[in-house]
Design a protein around this motif. Structure first.
Motif, PDB file in Angstrom:
ATOM      1  N   ILE A 367      59.749  -1.394 -76.563  1.00 14.69           N
ATOM      2  CA  ILE A 367      60.594  -0.986 -77.678  1.00 14.69           C
ATOM      3  C   ILE A 367      59.729  -0.294 -78.724  1.00 14.69           C
ATOM      4  O   ILE A 367      58.716  -0.848 -79.169  1.00 14.69           O
ATOM      5  N   THR A 368      60.104   0.916 -79.117  1.00 18.26           N
ATOM      6  CA  THR A 368      59.376   1.667 -80.144  1.00 18.26           C
ATOM      7  C   THR A 368      60.316   1.935 -81.321  1.00 18.26           C
ATOM      8  O   THR A 368      61.502   1.584 -81.284  1.00 18.26           O
ATOM      9  N   ASP A 369      59.791   2.603 -82.337  1.00 15.29           N
ATOM     10  CA  ASP A 369      60.634   2.912 -83.491  1.00 15.29           C
ATOM     11  C   ASP A 369      61.672   3.978 -83.178  1.00 15.29           C
ATOM     12  O   ASP A 369      62.551   4.252 -83.999  1.00 15.29           O
ATOM     13  N   ASP A 370      61.594   4.592 -81.983  1.00 19.40           N
ATOM     14  CA  ASP A 370      62.674   5.479 -81.543  1.00 19.40           C
ATOM     15  C   ASP A 370      63.878   4.670 -81.040  1.00 19.40           C
ATOM     16  O   ASP A 370      64.995   5.194 -80.987  1.00 19.40           O
ATOM     17  N   ASP A 371      63.638   3.424 -80.657  1.00 17.12           N
ATOM     18  CA  ASP A 371      64.689   2.582 -80.094  1.00 17.12           C
ATOM     19  C   ASP A 371      65.306   1.636 -81.121  1.00 17.12           C
ATOM     20  O   ASP A 371      66.519   1.412 -81.126  1.00 17.12           O
ATOM     21  N   GLN A 372      64.451   1.065 -81.955  1.00 21.45           N
ATOM     22  CA  GLN A 372      64.889   0.096 -82.960  1.00 21.45           C
ATOM     23  C   GLN A 372      64.133   0.377 -84.261  1.00 21.45           C
ATOM     24  O   GLN A 372      63.134   1.100 -84.275  1.00 21.45           O
ATOM     25  N   PHE A 373      64.624  -0.225 -85.351  1.00 21.63           N
ATOM     26  CA  PHE A 373      63.972  -0.051 -86.655  1.00 21.63           C
ATOM     27  C   PHE A 373      62.779  -1.004 -86.716  1.00 21.63           C
ATOM     28  O   PHE A 373      62.888  -2.145 -87.152  1.00 21.63           O
ATOM     29  N   THR A 374      61.624  -0.539 -86.236  1.00 22.14           N
ATOM     30  CA  THR A 374      60.433  -1.386 -86.156  1.00 22.14           C
ATOM     31  C   THR A 374      59.300  -0.922 -87.061  1.00 22.14           C
ATOM     32  O   THR A 374      58.248  -1.549 -87.078  1.00 22.14           O
ATOM     33  N   HIS A 375      59.495   0.176 -87.808  1.00 29.33           N
ATOM     34  CA  HIS A 375      58.364   0.713 -88.567  1.00 29.33           C
ATOM     35  C   HIS A 375      58.861   1.575 -89.718  1.00 29.33           C
ATOM     36  O   HIS A 375      59.863   2.279 -89.604  1.00 29.33           O
ATOM     37  N   VAL A 376      58.161   1.485 -90.840  1.00 34.70           N
ATOM     38  CA  VAL A 376      58.265   2.494 -91.897  1.00 34.70           C
ATOM     39  C   VAL A 376      56.851   2.956 -92.223  1.00 34.70           C
ATOM     40  O   VAL A 376      55.883   2.212 -92.069  1.00 34.70           O
ATOM     41  N   SER A 377      56.756   4.171 -92.665  1.00 32.34           N
ATOM     42  CA  SER A 377      55.452   4.734 -92.992  1.00 32.34           C
ATOM     43  C   SER A 377      54.920   4.161 -94.298  1.00 32.34           C
ATOM     44  O   SER A 377      55.686   3.748 -95.179  1.00 32.34           O
ATOM     45  N   GLY A 378      53.618   4.181 -94.434  1.00 29.83           N
ATOM     46  CA  GLY A 378      52.979   3.776 -95.676  1.00 29.83           C
ATOM     47  C   GLY A 378      52.657   4.943 -96.588  1.00 29.83           C
ATOM     48  O   GLY A 378      51.932   4.781 -97.569  1.00 29.83           O
ATOM     49  N   HIS A 379      53.197   6.118 -96.259  1.00 27.75           N
ATOM     50  CA  HIS A 379      52.872   7.330 -97.015  1.00 27.75           C
ATOM     51  C   HIS A 379      54.126   7.908 -97.662  1.00 27.75           C
ATOM     52  O   HIS A 379      55.237   7.743 -97.148  1.00 27.75           O
ATOM     53  N   PRO A 380      53.984   8.644 -98.775  1.00 22.17           N
ATOM     54  CA  PRO A 380      55.151   9.091 -99.537  1.00 22.17           C
ATOM     55  C   PRO A 380      55.850  10.287 -98.908  1.00 22.17           C
ATOM     56  O   PRO A 380      55.209  11.262 -98.506  1.00 22.17           O
ATOM     57  N   ALA A 381      57.181  10.198 -98.846  1.00 17.81           N
ATOM     58  CA  ALA A 381      57.997  11.358 -98.500  1.00 17.81           C
ATOM     59  C   ALA A 381      58.208  12.191 -99.770  1.00 17.81           C
ATOM     60  O   ALA A 381      57.697  11.863-100.852  1.00 17.81           O
ATOM     61  N   ARG A 382      58.970  13.237 -99.634  1.00 16.37           N
ATOM     62  CA  ARG A 382      59.044  14.241-100.704  1.00 16.37           C
ATOM     63  C   ARG A 382      59.622  13.681-102.016  1.00 16.37           C
ATOM     64  O   ARG A 382      59.135  14.029-103.102  1.00 16.37           O
TER      65      ARG A 382
END
Length: 562
Positions: A367-382
């Protein structure tokens, strides 16, 4: 590529240039290997000293480091190495490169605990002076006045660094995001950032990793909730892999395991080190006792949760060994599940998918973050970048930490917000003052490779020969000669990767041609051992080129009998 104006306030080598300057030696235009310099009137500080992964463009190496040669030549003027946070791309080079820098280190309690362990493993624990600075603390390395500002990131105690000189203040963000619920560690200190902006910020040297992503990076608390639900519903053994330094994620996985009635085992040495460092710094005080690796087999499958290193497919990691069924204690198979709670670092895609394929081949559900909500980035979006711009109100933005597409995206965003962006790459010398900021020069940069217990240049030398061997093979010719250089008896040609044992007749033909070549060389040349070996090497290379259409690495060994 950033261009030099040809102007400079002083020589780059020897005495440091006057004025206030910034030089990225790694991490600008690439992911990983963050290593930055600030100079002011002859003095220097370094900010971060990280490692990176090589990727498919350098298969002969696995771990890369920035080349510190430029500042190592001036280390008597290096006031200190300041670490923004405890991720490998910011601290992974410290133990290996410190012998060239030999300066004090400044870090927060958690980061200092991690770095101490790395230095101790390298046998440097007693040599290096580490100054522990509390999150949000201030300190002086004259002529620099420095202040940590707490930020949120996917490891505790991430700090932005305000660098103040007589020429003005620059805010170096390090890695960061805006997350009101980071699970472990501080939220971003917006009041301190606004206060800094009120005092005036000349430039914001800013993380660009997610500058192409619209919106917000997401909250660690939401991932914790998702993992808890996911792990609670799965049967069999469960292995979760994430970055060992992501203490918030590790804590969330442990809590999810506890809620599901599972015993937790940490698999991988770096996980144990990071958890111990976190506990030393006051985090993770309420976690349950972990199952020792050697006792994993005694726990029923439905009651076991493994937290495993190797989210980036590292060949010697715990997860890679589990996928290959070579781990001494941990096993996954039919009916078990492996959860990747991480993103793919660019360059690691092939290694990660190879591990995932090996797990699936063993019957493991991946299972990866393409399959389930398993990750958020530690870097800022716009949206987070724009929020920081409005808090700090810098006169200029300097995009760093990312590949060129990330740097360009942040530069365009800053300019759309009315802030001029200064685009640069590793080695560019950006002078903040006196006068208007501009790129005034460049300095040499490069990459080093970790090769076992040593560090070697990525280009040329040992790894250059290894790359040639990888693509063209290696040939070794051996023969005996008398004191006058007359070949005696037969010759032997070994060509691993070009000739195999089934090609005996072909090998004999190559050896016959090599012997004939040796006998045909002039007597005068054969009397000179060095010239004889050089000629033999060139001749053998031609023979192999004729038969294989390749130019392999060729070595010739001559045993001379007097």
């Amino acid at each position: 590529m950033a261009k030099s104006t040809g102007k400079s306030s002083g020589p780059i080598r020897g005495d440091a240039p006057g004025g206030f300057i910034f030089i990225p030696l790694g991490g600008t235009g690439e992911i990983g290997m963050n290593f930055n310099l600030y100079g002011c009137d002859g003095a220097w500080i370094a900010v971060d000293c990280g490692m990176g992964f090589s990727g498919p463009d350098a298969p002969e190496a696995e771990i890369l480091l920035p080349d510190p040669g430029f500042i190592a030549e001036q280390r008597e003027a290096l006031r200190g190495l300041v670490i923004t946070h405890a991720h490998e791309d910011h601290i992974g080079g410290v133990a290996r490169l410190w012998p060239q820098l030999r300066c004090p280190i400044y870090a927060t309690p958690f980061c200092a605990a991690v770095v101490r362990r790395k230095l101790a493993e390298a046998g440097l624990g007693r040599e290096v002076k580490i100054h522990v600075i509390k999150p949000g603390g201030s300190f002086t390395l004259a002529p620099f006045s420095l202040r940590f500002i707490p930020m949120t990131h996917s490891t505790p105690e991430a700090q932005a660094l305000a660098v103040t000189t007589s020429y003005g203040t620059v805010l170096h963000t390090g890695d960061w995001k805006s997350d009101p619920n980071p699970v472990v560690g501080h939220t971003m200190d917006e009041a301190a950032l606004r206060e800094l902006g009120d005092a005036g910020v000349l430039a914001l040297v800013s993380d660009s990793t997610n500058a192409m992503n619209e919106g917000h990076s997401g909250s660690e608390a939401e991932v914790a909730k998702s993992l808890k639900a996911l792990i609670g519903d799965l049967p069999g053994r469960i292995a979760v892999t994430c970055f060992a330094s992501n203490i918030a994620r590790v804590s969330s996985v442990i809590e999810a395991g506890r809620a599901a009635g599972r015993h937790v085992a940490l698999v991988g040495r770096s996980l144990g080190n990071y958890v111990a460092a976190a506990q030393e710094a006051g985090y993770m005080q309420d976690v349950p006792d972990f199952v020792p690796e050697e006792e994993i087999g005694a726990i029923p499958d439905d009651n076991l949760l493994l937290v495993v290193t190797g989210s980036q497919g590292e060949p010697r990691s715990a997860l890679a060994r589990i996928a290959a069924d070579t781990h001494r204690y941990a096993v996954l198979g039919e009916g078990d599940c492996a959860i990747f709670s991480s993103r793919m670092i660019p360059g690691n895609e092939r290694a990660i998918t190879a591990v995932q394929d090996a797990l699936v081949r063993r019957g493991v559900d991946v299972i990866t973050d393409d399959d389930q909500f398993t990750h958020v980035s530690g870097h800022p979006a716009r949206d987070e970048l724009k929020k920081l711009y409005r808090l700090v109100r810098p006169k200029y933005v300097v995009p760093t930490h990312g590949e060129w597409r990330h740097l360009s995206a942040q530069a365009e965003l800053a300019e759309a917000e009315g802030i001029p962006a200064l685009r640069l790459e590793n080695g560019d010398v950006l002078q903040f003052g006196p006068g208007a900021p501009e790129i005034v020069d460049t300095v040499p940069t490069g990459r080093l490779a970790v090769d076992g217990d040593r560090i070697v240049p990525l280009k040329g030398g040992v790894l250059g020969a290894r790359r040639r061997m990888l693509f063209n093979g290696v040939v070794v010719g051996s023969f005996i000669a008398d004191g006058a250089g007359q070949p005696l008896g037969t010759v032997r040609v070994s060509a691993p990767g070009l000739l195999d044992e089934a090609e005996g007749k072909f090998r004999q033909q190559v050896e016959k041609e090599f012997l004939e070549l040796l006998l045909d060389l002039p007597r005068k040349l054969r009397a000179d051992e060095t010239a004889f070996i050089d000629a033999a090497r060139a001749g053998l290379r031609k023979i192999m080129g004729k038969h294989f259409g390749k130019r392999p690495l060729v070595e010739v060994h001559m045993l001379q009998m007097n």
